[in-house]
Structures are given as C-alpha cells and as structure tokens.
Design a protein around this motif. Structure first.
Motif, PDB file in Angstrom:
ATOM      1  N   LEU A   1       0.828  -1.202   0.000  1.00 19.95           N
ATOM      2  CA  LEU A   1       0.000   0.000   0.000  1.00 19.95           C
ATOM      3  C   LEU A   1       0.869   1.261   0.000  1.00 19.95           C
ATOM      4  N   ILE A   2       1.973   1.235   0.736  1.00 27.53           N
ATOM      5  CA  ILE A   2       2.890   2.383   0.765  1.00 27.53           C
ATOM      6  C   ILE A   2       3.503   2.595  -0.615  1.00 27.53           C
ATOM      7  N   LEU A   3       3.833   1.497  -1.297  1.00 28.10           N
ATOM      8  CA  LEU A   3       4.384   1.627  -2.651  1.00 28.10           C
ATOM      9  C   LEU A   3       3.353   2.161  -3.639  1.00 28.10           C
ATOM     10  N   ARG A   4       2.091   2.039  -3.261  1.00 29.67           N
ATOM     11  CA  ARG A   4       1.018   2.630  -4.089  1.00 29.67           C
ATOM     12  C   ARG A   4       0.670   4.031  -3.585  1.00 29.67           C
ATOM     13  N   GLU A   5       1.597   4.605  -2.796  1.00 31.93           N
ATOM     14  CA  GLU A   5       1.457   5.960  -2.251  1.00 31.93           C
ATOM     15  C   GLU A   5       0.198   6.117  -1.412  1.00 31.93           C
ATOM     16  N   GLY A   6      -0.186   5.038  -0.706  1.00 29.13           N
ATOM     17  CA  GLY A   6      -1.319   5.093   0.201  1.00 29.13           C
ATOM     18  C   GLY A   6      -2.671   4.948  -0.455  1.00 29.13           C
ATOM     19  N   ASN A   7      -2.689   4.677  -1.746  1.00 23.51           N
ATOM     20  CA  ASN A   7      -3.949   4.550  -2.484  1.00 23.51           C
ATOM     21  C   ASN A   7      -3.955   3.219  -3.237  1.00 23.51           C
ATOM     22  N   GLU A   8      -4.900   2.336  -2.890  1.00 20.76           N
ATOM     23  CA  GLU A   8      -4.946   1.004  -3.494  1.00 20.76           C
ATOM     24  C   GLU A   8      -5.145   1.039  -5.004  1.00 20.76           C
ATOM     25  N   ASN A   9      -5.696   2.120  -5.515  1.00 24.40           N
ATOM     26  CA  ASN A   9      -5.970   2.218  -6.953  1.00 24.40           C
ATOM     27  C   ASN A   9      -4.791   2.764  -7.757  1.00 24.40           C
ATOM     28  N   GLU A  10      -3.746   3.225  -7.044  1.00 28.57           N
ATOM     29  CA  GLU A  10      -2.576   3.759  -7.742  1.00 28.57           C
ATOM     30  C   GLU A  10      -1.683   2.618  -8.224  1.00 28.57           C
ATOM     31  N   GLN A  11      -0.917   2.904  -9.261  1.00 25.94           N
ATOM     32  CA  GLN A  11       0.027   1.906  -9.765  1.00 25.94           C
ATOM     33  C   GLN A  11       1.221   1.817  -8.825  1.00 25.94           C
ATOM     34  N   ILE A  12       1.765   0.618  -8.637  1.00 18.62           N
ATOM     35  CA  ILE A  12       2.901   0.421  -7.738  1.00 18.62           C
ATOM     36  C   ILE A  12       4.124   1.147  -8.299  1.00 18.62           C
ATOM     37  N   LEU A  13       4.937   1.717  -7.411  1.00 22.36           N
ATOM     38  CA  LEU A  13       6.042   2.572  -7.829  1.00 22.36           C
ATOM     39  C   LEU A  13       7.202   1.817  -8.452  1.00 22.36           C
ATOM     40  N   LEU A  14       7.404   0.564  -8.043  1.00 21.27           N
ATOM     41  CA  LEU A  14       8.545  -0.219  -8.519  1.00 21.27           C
ATOM     42  C   LEU A  14       8.085  -1.376  -9.397  1.00 21.27           C
ATOM     43  N   ARG A  15       9.014  -1.926 -10.134  1.00 13.15           N
ATOM     44  CA  ARG A  15       8.687  -3.050 -11.027  1.00 13.15           C
ATOM     45  C   ARG A  15       9.055  -4.374 -10.357  1.00 13.15           C
ATOM     46  N   ASN A  16       8.260  -5.381 -10.640  1.00 13.32           N
ATOM     47  CA  ASN A  16       8.542  -6.745 -10.188  1.00 13.32           C
ATOM     48  C   ASN A  16       8.793  -6.843  -8.686  1.00 13.32           C
ATOM     49  N   VAL A  17       7.790  -6.452  -7.908  1.00 17.31           N
ATOM     50  CA  VAL A  17       7.864  -6.561  -6.444  1.00 17.31           C
ATOM     51  C   VAL A  17       7.045  -7.770  -6.018  1.00 17.31           C
ATOM     52  N   TYR A  18       7.672  -8.663  -5.247  1.00 19.55           N
ATOM     53  CA  TYR A  18       6.997  -9.884  -4.810  1.00 19.55           C
ATOM     54  C   TYR A  18       7.023  -9.970  -3.279  1.00 19.55           C
ATOM     55  N   TYR A  19       5.943 -10.543  -2.729  1.00 22.69           N
ATOM     56  CA  TYR A  19       5.825 -10.713  -1.280  1.00 22.69           C
ATOM     57  C   TYR A  19       5.536 -12.170  -0.953  1.00 22.69           C
TER      58      TYR A  19
END
Length: 465
Positions: free
Chosen positions: A236-254
C-alpha cells in the motif's frame, strides 16, 4: 598560612620540578594518491574518500506522503504514543535464552533454594506439611527463574501494529539502510545489483533505500515477512497510500516464508530480524539459507545495543567460519579485517560495536524535530574475495575528540585492534591532521598506521600547576 600547609606547598613545588609527563603518538602514512590530489587541490580534506556519512537523511517526499495517508482515521496522539512504546520495547529486547543456559540457571537457582529450604527438613514434617513445603519450594524456584531470565516472545504484527511500526520506525530504518548501502555504492561502483532479497522485510524500508540508490538497475524485489499485514501495508505504501494507484517499482513480490527455490540474488538484506528468531539454530538456518541465495553482498543490521551488536557479530562469525569453498566470504564493512571483533572479544567491556546516523522523523501530530539520531550495529559481507584496496583503512569507532592543537581518533585497525591515535600537525603533517579533523564516528581514515613515534618528555614546572 599554617606551618603544615607551607610545608606541603613547598614539598609539592620541589616535586613538580622533577615530575615528568609522557605522551606518545603513532606514526601514520596518508595514501600517496590522496596526497597528490590534496596537493593539487583536486579534493579537499573534508571530502576525502574515507568519509561515509551523507549528513541528515530524510525520506523521499512520496514515501512521507504515503505514510501520512495510510494513518487514515487513527487518532494521531494515540498512534504516536504507541509508536514510542513499540520503539522502546524493540530497543530493549534480549535474544531468546538458549536451553543450555536455562538448564544452568535452573541448577544454580535450585542450589540456592536448597540452601534456603534444606531438603533435610522434610524428615521432621508430616505428610500434609511436606506437600505444602514442596509446593512453596517449586513456586519459589519458578519466581526466581522468571525474575532472572528474559521472557522472550515474538512480536505479532496485525494491521494496527504494522502501521505503528511503519510510522514509528520507517524513517529511522530507512536512514540506517541508506547510510550503509550508500557506502557500498560509493566503494564498489562496479556493483550494479539487478535483484534484491529481503528477509524480515517489514514495511519495506530496505526496499525503499535500495530502490533509491539503484532504481535503474534492480529489476526484481523479493520481500519475505511472516506477517501478512506487514506485506499488505508495504504494498500500500508503494502505491502511495492509495490502493488504486500503480505500484512505484517493477517486479515486487511478497511471501510469508523463505522460498525453496535456489535463485541467486545480488543484494540480500536481513535487517532488524535476528531478535525475532527463537533460538541460535533457527538463526543459523536462516543465515545459511540467505547466504546460499546471495551472489554479491549480504547486509545484516540490528539495534545498536550490546545485545544487538552481539547478534550481528554471531552472524558475522558464522558466515566467515563456513567450511565450503563455494560459501567463502569476507567482511566488507564496517571491519577492515575478518578477525575476531576486538570490541566484543573483551567480556569485561560492555560497549557495543555500533554507529550513529541522523535522520528526519515524520512530522505528524505537531512533531517538529528536524533531526534525531539512532544507533545501529551492522555487517556487510561479500561473497568471495574483496578487491577493494581501501578495505584496510582503519574505521573510527567512536566520536572524534577535537582538542587544542591535537585531535584524538579511536579506531579499529586491520589487525583487529582498538587503537587511539593523537593527531598533531607537527608530527603527522597537515594532510593527515586535516583528514582526521574532518572525520567522525563511522568514517574511515585513508591512512596506514606505523610505529610509535619517539616519546615527548615534558617537565612540569610550577606554572603548570
């Protein structure tokens, strides 16, 4: 003045004429290539290549805004209070007590209780009194064990606890990781990591720092944390606090568990996680697993307390003592050697091997501090041999002491000794003196230590009294 006082004063004066004070200094040799650059004014002493600090570190603006957004409707005062409590708790933690140590303490306490409640007394008691006596004895042993042993338990991070962690420790951990990784980037400019692996990734502070330094080269971020809520908040932080925003980085896995696949990663991070593992065997299993996944550098970080420093040193020694040729590695930082840590080898010295960094906290709820400091212990290990010619430079392990016409630097040397050097302009030359003056705790000095200089003998006269 009485006769007695006059006699003492005269005696003191006569002794002072013959009293000698001795001081000694260590010879140093500044790197020849650096001397040439200093002489030609290509660089200034305060910018010498051993300086590691990058000043006060602040979270990027987009991450600050993201952390502010994820607080949602939580009351800020309550949130900040809980942040402080969690931070204090983490900073005061002990590692879990090993079973062997528990058994030893149990024997010691049982012997102590036997002296207070001799078992021989049972023969004089009736059946009911004996049962009661044993009950009291067992309660006493349990109470003493509880009082004298740290009660370790893992921290469970739910939705709210994860948020508290992010707000309370996000800026701090980001500054520590940025400081460490920046030195790696500066010293090994050929290192361009394409993959990143973080065990105990939390809310992603390590990923924030790595992406800020190598965003154009890292194509995969693999984060492992046992808390699903931590992973969700990190995304969620990588989406700048908005679930509808695109993730800031590429290929992030959890993931919540270490993967069984044997994929190699250029940069592996284990930060503020060792305290969460239940015993030494689990710590070794994790370290071995991560080291096998590492093809470049592995960074291990803990709290800058004595116990945190001991855990980092334990991990350092475990990796260095692995017998397999494929798993051989060396210490890149902070040590200039692979030998036993001189700070922690002295059981009588409780001083941790730690360092300090300044950072800007989040300005929530009226917090106006523009600069705070935190202490941390760490080690950076490199797979294979280190080719860095500057690795042998001594590192300052305590603040530089600036005095009149001399500077005192306390450093860890390439032969694993804690050495104090008193720099003066006359004995060491202006280049060494200025480099020492410009350096502080955590920096390295671009010098080679030599022999002890001739002792200066100065007679103390009455004017010195």
């Amino acid at each position: 003045m009485s006769i007695g006082l006059k006699f003492v004063a005269n005696l003191r004066y006569e002794i002072s004429k013959y009293f000698v004070r001795s001081t000694c200094k260590i010879a140093v040799e500044v790197e020849p290539s650096l001397i040439e650059k200093l002489e030609n004014a290509e660089i200034k002493a305060r910018h010498h290549p051993g300086r590691a600090k990058i000043g006060k570190i602040e979270l990027p603006l987009n991450l600050r805004h993201a952390l502010e957004r994820v607080t949602g409707d939580y009351p800020i005062k309550t949130l900040l209070k809980d942040c402080k409590q969690l931070d204090q708790y983490i900073g005061s933690r002990h590692p879990p007590v090993e079973q062997e140590e528990l058994n030893g303490k149990m024997k010691s306490i049982t012997k102590e209780v036997d002296n207070r409640m001799p078992p021989g007394k049972l023969s004089s008691l009736g059946e009911e009194s004996a049962v009661n006596w044993w009950r009291i004895r067992e309660k006493l042993i349990k109470r003493l064990m509880a009082q004298r042993n740290y009660s370790w338990k893992p921290i469970e991070y739910g939705t709210y606890e994860s948020l508290v962690y992010a707000i309370g420790r996000g800026a701090k951990e980001y500054s520590v990781l940025t400081s460490i990784l920046n030195e790696l980037r500066v010293r090994d400019q050929s290192f361009q990591p394409r993959s990143y692996f973080d065990f105990g990734s939390g809310v992603g502070t390590g990923m924030w720092a790595a992406s800020n330094l190598w965003k154009d080269t890292i194509f995969e971020y693999y984060n492992v944390d046992s808390s699903r809520h931590m992973n969700d908040l990190s995304e969620l932080i990588l989406r700048e606090g908005n679930e509808n925003e695109q993730i800031l980085l590429r290929n992030v896995y959890y993931r919540q568990f270490l993967p069984a696949i044997e994929t190699l990663y250029d940069l592996v991070v284990l930060s503020y996680t060792l305290f969460e593992l239940p015993n030494i065997e689990s710590r070794r299993d994790v370290l071995l697993n991560l080291w096998k996944k590492c093809s470049g550098y592995m960074v291990i970080i803990e709290e800058g307390t004595r116990r945190g420093s001991e855990l980092v040193n334990e991990a350092r020694d475990f990796i260095l003592n692995l017998n397999s040729e494929e798993l051989k590695g060396e210490v890149f930082a902070p040590c200039s050697h692979n030998l036993t840590c001189p700070r922690l080898s002295n059981n009588g010295d409780r001083t941790p091997c730690n360092f300090e960094v300044r950072y800007v906290p989040l300005h929530l709820g009226g917090v106006k501090n523009n600069s705070l400091t935190t202490r941390y212990s760490y080690v950076v290990l490199k797979k294979g041999k280190i080719s860095d010619a500057t690795r042998k430079w001594p590192r300052l392990v305590r603040p530089t002491l600036l005095r009149s016409k001399h500077i005192i630097c306390r450093m860890c040397t390439e032969d694993a000794k804690l050495q104090e050097v008193i720099f003066t302009h006359s004995k060491h030359g202006r280049h060494a003196y200025r480099c020492a003056k410009a350096s502080d705790w955590g920096d390295r000095l671009p010098i080679k230590l030599g022999d002890q200089l001739p002792t200066i003998r100065k007679t103390v006269n009455s004017n010195d009294e």
